[in-house]
Design a protein around this motif. Structure first.
Motif, PDB file in Angstrom:
ATOM      1  N   ALA A 267      -4.828   0.706  -8.296  1.00 47.32           N
ATOM      2  CA  ALA A 267      -6.008   0.199  -8.511  1.00 47.32           C
ATOM      3  C   ALA A 267      -6.963   0.492  -7.622  1.00 47.32           C
ATOM      4  O   ALA A 267      -6.636   0.355  -6.281  1.00 47.32           O
ATOM      5  CB  ALA A 267      -5.632  -1.214  -9.131  1.00 47.32           C
TER       6      ALA A 267
ATOM      7  N   ARG B 232       0.936   0.370 -11.043  1.00 47.20           N
ATOM      8  CA  ARG B 232      -0.101   1.298 -11.088  1.00 47.20           C
ATOM      9  C   ARG B 232      -1.153   1.209  -9.958  1.00 47.20           C
ATOM     10  O   ARG B 232      -1.148   0.093  -9.173  1.00 47.20           O
ATOM     11  CB  ARG B 232      -0.769   0.888 -12.379  1.00 47.20           C
TER      12      ARG B 232
ATOM     13  N   GLN C 271      -0.796  -2.405  -7.987  1.00 48.75           N
ATOM     14  CA  GLN C 271      -0.515  -3.554  -8.854  1.00 48.75           C
ATOM     15  C   GLN C 271       0.517  -3.181  -9.973  1.00 48.75           C
ATOM     16  O   GLN C 271       0.755  -2.098 -10.395  1.00 48.75           O
ATOM     17  CB  GLN C 271      -1.921  -3.800  -9.583  1.00 48.75           C
ATOM     18  N   VAL C 272       1.305  -4.403 -10.178  1.00 41.83           N
ATOM     19  CA  VAL C 272       1.992  -4.345 -11.013  1.00 41.83           C
ATOM     20  C   VAL C 272       1.761  -4.862 -12.399  1.00 41.83           C
ATOM     21  O   VAL C 272       1.761  -6.043 -12.658  1.00 41.83           O
ATOM     22  CB  VAL C 272       3.541  -5.104 -10.612  1.00 41.83           C
ATOM     23  N   ASP C 273       2.044  -4.213 -13.400  1.00 36.42           N
ATOM     24  CA  ASP C 273       1.669  -4.650 -14.783  1.00 36.42           C
ATOM     25  C   ASP C 273       3.006  -4.979 -15.515  1.00 36.42           C
ATOM     26  O   ASP C 273       4.107  -4.208 -15.303  1.00 36.42           O
ATOM     27  CB  ASP C 273       1.013  -3.272 -15.386  1.00 36.42           C
ATOM     28  N   ARG C 274       3.350  -6.050 -16.124  1.00 36.47           N
ATOM     29  CA  ARG C 274       4.226  -6.178 -16.623  1.00 36.47           C
ATOM     30  C   ARG C 274       4.886  -5.378 -17.757  1.00 36.47           C
ATOM     31  O   ARG C 274       6.033  -5.377 -18.009  1.00 36.47           O
ATOM     32  CB  ARG C 274       4.146  -7.814 -17.278  1.00 36.47           C
TER      33      ARG C 274
ATOM     34  N   TRP D  20       3.765  -1.876 -17.917  1.00 42.13           N
ATOM     35  CA  TRP D  20       3.483  -0.432 -17.541  1.00 42.13           C
ATOM     36  C   TRP D  20       4.029  -0.229 -16.231  1.00 42.13           C
ATOM     37  O   TRP D  20       4.105   1.018 -15.682  1.00 42.13           O
ATOM     38  CB  TRP D  20       2.094   0.137 -17.848  1.00 42.13           C
TER      39      TRP D  20
END
Length: 391
Positions: free
Chosen positions: A113, A111, A103-106, A108
């Motif tokens: 999951a 990441r 998953q792409v965190d805006r 960080w």
């Protein structure tokens, strides 16, 4: 002795002495008690005779017919061991599913999951049925399977559809115990339902919960524009981690795949009917792959089209066609933009989800009748799916 004396003497001879009241009262009480005892014995004998006479009817739940009123028929088919029997039959076919998704965190960046769900083995060669959302709607980077014997295997995602919330994955293993699939088209509200899954983590793997079929043909929203229709409602507890696990009947047959619960209420769980998945499962088992046919249209639910355009359509429900794909089956057989699809063969079509589910029943070479509303009237268009209709 004078006359009066003689008369007194005769009177004495003719009459008994005055009665003893105390003795008479005791005698009366004894008689009353005796009558009560006799009456009780007779009543018991009559009751036993009646019970003996109607005992078969009482045991079978039929009861004697009273007047012209039909008796209420109770025919229990299950005893208190039914849940143990279902567990013994079904548990070896239930698997735990773990996933890893990027998953792409805006803030960080990417990441990993981790996810958890349940699945059910539908073929001894390693085909497993679960929910699409359990495998991240096909986006899971890694899928692991925990078997009943404790083995952990890697699985491959073969197929998924988020409009149905179903997916098929496969492990490279032979001789697995496949579940028996039931018939979800003939369920009745009130019959036994058993759910097996991994709620809240593998520490509680293969938890069994029991309840009943609470409702049929339910719909729940999965987005602002999509719903999952024709769901089975049950009060058997379904928690995070149960997703993808089997909903079973009293015979231990899979009648549904658990998919969701309403968090704001108690005992509101839902399962995808197994008959929705059967055509897909059968083709995987038979051919090792699944081929889907398409009409070649782009459509919207009638209510969504009306809300977006403000235009009122003649149909109360159905699928409004706003685009025909060139050279598709729809184009070849003269389906048109502006048509509203309301039926396929004998099945009423109320939504895009319903249309997609119905098309899963057909294969290349199959012929269907499509009922549409066009220019204020109904028309039936017969068409045949060909190899070009698979993409």
């Amino acid at each position: 002795m004078n006359y009066n004396d003689q008369e007194d003497y005769n009177r004495t001879q003719r009459f008994d002495p005055p009665p003893n009241n105390k003795k008479n009262n005791q005698s009366s009480k004894l008689k009353t008690i005796a009558l009560v005892i006799v009456g009780a014995l007779l009543g018991s004998a009559i009751s036993l005779s009646v019970a003996y006479l109607y005992l078969p009817e009482i045991i079978e739940g039929r009861g004697p017919i009273v007047g012209d009123r039909a008796p209420i028929v109770l025919e229990p088919q299950h005893d208190i061991t039914v849940y143990s029997a279902v567990a013994e039959k079904a548990m070896p076919s239930v698997v735990g599913i773990t996933t890893v998704t990027t998953q792409v965190d805006r803030f960080w960046g990417p990441r990993r999951a981790e996810g958890l769900g349940t699945g059910v083995i539908v073929d001894e060669r390693g085909y497993i049925l679960t929910n699409a959302h359990v495998v991240g709607d096909g986006a899971a980077d890694e899928v692991g399977v925990l078997l009943y014997n404790g083995d952990r295997l890697t699985a491959e995602i073969l197929w998924y559809d988020n409009t149905l919330d179903l997916a098929v994955i496969k492990v490279e293993e032979e001789g697995l115990t496949a579940a028996e699939l039931g018939d979800s088209d003939h369920l009745t509200v009130g019959e036994i339902a058993v759910a097996i899954g991994n709620p809240l983590g593998l520490n509680f793997e293969r938890t069994l919960t029991q309840g009943v079929i609470s409702g049929l043909n339910r719909s729940i929203p999965i987005s602002q524009t999509q719903t999952i229709d024709n769901l089975i409602q049950t009060d058997a507890s379904i928690n995070p981690g149960n997703s993808g696990g089997p909903l079973l009947n009293a015979k231990g047959q899979v009648i549904g795949i658990n998919t969701a619960k309403i968090g704001t209420g108690e005992g509101l769980g839902f399962a995808v009917p197994i008959n929705t998945a059967k055509p897909i499962v059968d083709q995987f088992i038979e051919k090792g792959e699944f081929t889907r046919v398409y009409l070649g249209i782009r459509g919207l639910n009638v209510e969504e089209f009306e809300a977006a355009t403000g235009e009122r359509l003649q149909a109360q429900s159905g699928v409004y066609i706003f685009e025909i794909i060139a050279a598709s089956v729809a184009d070849q057989y003269d389906l048109r933009t502006g048509d509203v699809i309301i039926g396929i063969n004998n099945t009423e079509i109320e939504s895009m989800g319903g249309l997609i589910r119905e098309l899963y029943r057909y294969r290349p070479g199959d012929e269907i009748d499509v009922t549409v509303l066009r220019n204020g009237g109904e028309e039936i268009i017969s068409l045949t799916f060909n190899e070009d209709s698979t993409s």
